[in-house]
Design a protein around this motif. Structure first.
Motif, PDB file in Angstrom:
ATOM      1  N   ASN A 202      22.188   2.581 -19.690  1.00  0.00           N
ATOM      2  CA  ASN A 202      21.163   1.720 -18.901  1.00  0.00           C
ATOM      3  C   ASN A 202      20.030   1.499 -20.044  1.00  0.00           C
ATOM      4  O   ASN A 202      19.604   0.303 -20.229  1.00  0.00           O
ATOM      5  CB  ASN A 202      20.554   2.256 -18.143  1.00  0.00           C
ATOM      6  CG  ASN A 202      21.379   2.537 -16.604  1.00  0.00           C
ATOM      7  OD1 ASN A 202      22.573   1.945 -16.834  1.00  0.00           O
ATOM      8  ND2 ASN A 202      20.967   3.072 -15.557  1.00  0.00           N
ATOM      9  N   ILE A 203      19.994   2.067 -21.203  1.00  0.00           N
ATOM     10  CA  ILE A 203      18.822   1.877 -22.158  1.00  0.00           C
ATOM     11  C   ILE A 203      19.393   0.711 -22.833  1.00  0.00           C
ATOM     12  O   ILE A 203      18.324  -0.283 -23.131  1.00  0.00           O
ATOM     13  CB  ILE A 203      18.843   2.921 -23.118  1.00  0.00           C
ATOM     14  CG1 ILE A 203      18.116   4.000 -22.362  1.00  0.00           C
ATOM     15  CG2 ILE A 203      17.997   2.694 -24.572  1.00  0.00           C
ATOM     16  CD1 ILE A 203      18.144   5.441 -23.210  1.00  0.00           C
ATOM     17  N   TYR A 204      20.601   0.294 -23.247  1.00  0.00           N
ATOM     18  CA  TYR A 204      21.104  -0.595 -24.234  1.00  0.00           C
ATOM     19  C   TYR A 204      21.187  -1.857 -23.280  1.00  0.00           C
ATOM     20  O   TYR A 204      21.055  -2.949 -23.745  1.00  0.00           O
ATOM     21  CB  TYR A 204      22.459  -0.094 -24.870  1.00  0.00           C
ATOM     22  CG  TYR A 204      21.814   0.579 -25.841  1.00  0.00           C
ATOM     23  CD1 TYR A 204      21.071   0.408 -27.152  1.00  0.00           C
ATOM     24  CD2 TYR A 204      21.811   2.068 -25.845  1.00  0.00           C
ATOM     25  CE1 TYR A 204      20.843   1.432 -28.039  1.00  0.00           C
ATOM     26  CE2 TYR A 204      21.240   3.108 -26.724  1.00  0.00           C
ATOM     27  CZ  TYR A 204      20.786   2.774 -27.831  1.00  0.00           C
ATOM     28  OH  TYR A 204      20.260   3.678 -28.781  1.00  0.00           O
ATOM     29  N   LEU A 208      18.913  -5.839 -23.520  1.00  0.00           N
ATOM     30  CA  LEU A 208      19.508  -7.136 -23.334  1.00  0.00           C
ATOM     31  C   LEU A 208      19.018  -7.975 -22.050  1.00  0.00           C
ATOM     32  O   LEU A 208      19.603  -8.952 -21.920  1.00  0.00           O
ATOM     33  CB  LEU A 208      21.070  -7.077 -23.173  1.00  0.00           C
ATOM     34  CG  LEU A 208      21.768  -6.494 -24.705  1.00  0.00           C
ATOM     35  CD1 LEU A 208      23.238  -6.156 -24.321  1.00  0.00           C
ATOM     36  CD2 LEU A 208      21.409  -7.351 -26.086  1.00  0.00           C
ATOM     37  N   GLY A 209      18.199  -7.101 -21.626  1.00  0.00           N
ATOM     38  CA  GLY A 209      17.608  -7.924 -20.351  1.00  0.00           C
ATOM     39  C   GLY A 209      18.344  -7.404 -18.956  1.00  0.00           C
ATOM     40  O   GLY A 209      17.935  -8.332 -17.956  1.00  0.00           O
ATOM     41  N   ASP A 213      24.879  -2.355 -17.210  1.00  0.00           N
ATOM     42  CA  ASP A 213      26.055  -3.281 -17.573  1.00  0.00           C
ATOM     43  C   ASP A 213      26.687  -3.248 -16.647  1.00  0.00           C
ATOM     44  O   ASP A 213      27.750  -2.452 -16.251  1.00  0.00           O
ATOM     45  CB  ASP A 213      26.736  -2.430 -18.851  1.00  0.00           C
ATOM     46  CG  ASP A 213      27.734  -3.279 -19.184  1.00  0.00           C
ATOM     47  OD1 ASP A 213      27.890  -4.463 -19.051  1.00  0.00           O
ATOM     48  OD2 ASP A 213      28.522  -2.899 -20.178  1.00  0.00           O
ATOM     49  N   ASP A 214      26.714  -4.467 -15.802  1.00  0.00           N
ATOM     50  CA  ASP A 214      27.680  -4.733 -14.762  1.00  0.00           C
ATOM     51  C   ASP A 214      29.043  -4.586 -14.769  1.00  0.00           C
ATOM     52  O   ASP A 214      29.489  -5.528 -15.441  1.00  0.00           O
ATOM     53  CB  ASP A 214      26.977  -5.915 -13.906  1.00  0.00           C
ATOM     54  CG  ASP A 214      27.764  -6.244 -12.664  1.00  0.00           C
ATOM     55  OD1 ASP A 214      28.216  -5.488 -12.138  1.00  0.00           O
ATOM     56  OD2 ASP A 214      27.731  -7.548 -12.074  1.00  0.00           O
ATOM     57  N   GLY A 215      29.717  -3.644 -14.305  1.00  0.00           N
ATOM     58  CA  GLY A 215      30.932  -3.590 -14.230  1.00  0.00           C
ATOM     59  C   GLY A 215      31.623  -3.409 -15.664  1.00  0.00           C
ATOM     60  O   GLY A 215      32.958  -3.372 -16.000  1.00  0.00           O
ATOM     61  N   GLY A 216      30.591  -2.839 -16.601  1.00  0.00           N
ATOM     62  CA  GLY A 216      31.243  -2.885 -18.011  1.00  0.00           C
ATOM     63  C   GLY A 216      31.255  -3.930 -18.766  1.00  0.00           C
ATOM     64  O   GLY A 216      32.034  -3.973 -19.809  1.00  0.00           O
ATOM     65  N   SER A 265      24.642  -3.720 -32.858  1.00  0.00           N
ATOM     66  CA  SER A 265      24.104  -4.558 -31.754  1.00  0.00           C
ATOM     67  C   SER A 265      24.221  -3.765 -30.467  1.00  0.00           C
ATOM     68  O   SER A 265      24.965  -2.687 -30.338  1.00  0.00           O
ATOM     69  CB  SER A 265      24.907  -5.629 -31.676  1.00  0.00           C
ATOM     70  OG  SER A 265      26.439  -5.633 -31.275  1.00  0.00           O
ATOM     71  N   GLU A 266      23.352  -4.091 -29.515  1.00  0.00           N
ATOM     72  CA  GLU A 266      23.458  -3.377 -28.434  1.00  0.00           C
ATOM     73  C   GLU A 266      24.656  -3.367 -27.761  1.00  0.00           C
ATOM     74  O   GLU A 266      25.127  -2.493 -27.031  1.00  0.00           O
ATOM     75  CB  GLU A 266      22.337  -3.985 -27.213  1.00  0.00           C
ATOM     76  CG  GLU A 266      21.157  -3.772 -27.541  1.00  0.00           C
ATOM     77  CD  GLU A 266      20.286  -4.474 -28.668  1.00  0.00           C
ATOM     78  OE1 GLU A 266      20.950  -5.326 -29.201  1.00  0.00           O
ATOM     79  OE2 GLU A 266      19.232  -4.236 -28.991  1.00  0.00           O
ATOM     80  N   LYS A 267      25.636  -4.448 -27.720  1.00  0.00           N
ATOM     81  CA  LYS A 267      26.818  -4.432 -27.002  1.00  0.00           C
ATOM     82  C   LYS A 267      27.796  -3.795 -27.778  1.00  0.00           C
ATOM     83  O   LYS A 267      28.715  -3.126 -27.162  1.00  0.00           O
ATOM     84  CB  LYS A 267      27.422  -6.067 -26.894  1.00  0.00           C
ATOM     85  CG  LYS A 267      27.564  -6.703 -28.284  1.00  0.00           C
ATOM     86  CD  LYS A 267      27.958  -8.028 -27.940  1.00  0.00           C
ATOM     87  CE  LYS A 267      28.730  -9.071 -29.168  1.00  0.00           C
ATOM     88  NZ  LYS A 267      29.092 -10.288 -28.670  1.00  0.00           N
TER      89      LYS A 267
END
Length: 363
Positions: A202-204, A208-209, A213-216, A265-267
């Motif tokens: 959830n932090i990352y 990203l706003g 991360d919905d569904g990964g 990067s966050e992703k």
């Protein structure tokens, strides 16, 4: 309606039916989970979820709870008082809105502020005696302290519920702030924390706003960073044998310094951490096992698909009420066991010096 059966291992008074409200706030800070539930004992335990709701935290409370591990004990005590009032307001509103009457108890976990069992310290805010007066109901709460005083980890506490309510599964896996698992080995229930999940993801996602991360999907679009993945997989905690448990302090000390130092990067961090989570979970589940998966991470299709591809297990994701409210449900059940003076905390799980009936009762 959710009904299940479990193995009875204790006997007590003649009461067969209990009507409770279970309350839980987890480390992922999604909000306060509340469940109205009925439990019936007729040689085995059955349950029914009547209604359930999550009340989100305000931004101010989210920020305050996120920073609890950095607070002094004096500050924690002040926040504890304020949080107890907040909890009372949320519980009263839930009871009133759903016209809930004639309950045996409100069974509340509170919110973990500190968890350092190696120092015989665990502190859950929201468990002050005034809670019972504010909501005008009997309260069963503060389930972890006694176990830590008895030399246990104070966690996980849900496995007695897994044993008695969900015996048809080989493993019960919860994916919340942390992944934890319980299983039966011969005559003993074994359970422990596996690794951090949403408390890191959830932090990352939030950077990203997004709330999560919905569904990964974000993780699935990222690249796996092998150096970071290797560092995560070689953390000393994963070499330890149960009983063992994790807390936010451990994440801040051991995980976030690695993710931040990677400068990825966050992703890409989401992808690497998600693969790491799936690998650690896959390491502890037997091939071909029936696995009940609950918690918000059950909706992370990417992690679930990785686990399925890693091992040939049967992954069962139940209906939404059980996915989202199983922990609140089981804390309601732990309260019932406390009222019956029956064991609700297993030494085989926590490492305490004995099985015991943990928690405090306030009228």
């Amino acid at each position: 309606m959710n009904i299940s059966m479990g193995i009875v291992i204790f006997t007590s008074d003649g009461k067969k039916e209990y009507h409770v409200v279970g309350v839980m706030s987890g480390t992922s800070l999604d909000g306060i989970d509340l469940v109205e539930a009925k439990f019936v004992f007729n040689g085995t335990w059955h349950f029914e979820i009547i209604c359930a709701e999550t009340i989100s935290y305000s931004q101010a409370w989210h920020t305050k709870l996120k920073g609890l591990v950095d607070c002094s004990l004096e500050t924690l005590k002040l926040i504890d008082g304020d949080y107890t009032v907040l909890l009372a307001e949320v519980i009263k509103t839930f009871i009133s809105k759903n016209n809930i009457k004639n309950i045996d108890a409100v069974c509340s976990h509170g919110h973990t502020a500190l968890h350092r069992p190696e120092n015989k310290l665990t502190y859950q805010i929201g468990n002050k005696p005034i809670l019972a007066k504010l909501i005008n109901e009997k309260v069963v709460c503060d389930f972890r302290v006694e176990d830590v005083e008895l030399g246990g980890q104070g966690a996980p506490l849900v496995p007695i519920g897994d044993q008695l309510l969900f015996p048809e599964y080989d493993f019960c896996l919860n994916l919340g702030g942390f992944a934890n698992i319980s299983t039966q080995i011969k005559t003993e229930r074994i359970a422990y924390d596996i690794c951090p999940v949403n408390i890191v993801l959830n932090i990352y996602a939030q950077k990203l706003g997004f709330n999560y991360d919905d569904g990964g999907k974000i993780a699935a679009s990222g690249n796996y960073m092998s150096d970071l993945g290797n560092q995560l997989n070689h953390l000393e905690f994963y070499k330890e044998t149960p009983p063992k448990s994790l807390g936010l302090e451990w994440v801040n000390k051991n995980v976030l310094p690695l993710t931040e130092a990677s400068q990825a990067s966050e992703k890409d961090i989401l992808r690497t951490c998600s693969d790491h989570i799936a690998e650690q979970i896959s390491n502890v589940i037997k091939s071909g096992a029936r696995v009940l998966v609950t918690g918000g991470g059950a909706y992370n299709d990417y992690i679930i698909s990785k686990i399925k591809s890693n091992i040939g297990a049967e992954i069962i994701i139940p209906n939404a009420d059980l996915v989202e409210f199983k922990e609140a449900l089981i804390f309601g059940f732990l309260g019932i066991l406390k009222l019956r003076n029956e064991v609700n905390c297993l030494q085989s799980v926590t490492g305490a010096s004995k099985n015991h009936s943990s928690g405090r009762i306030y009228s």
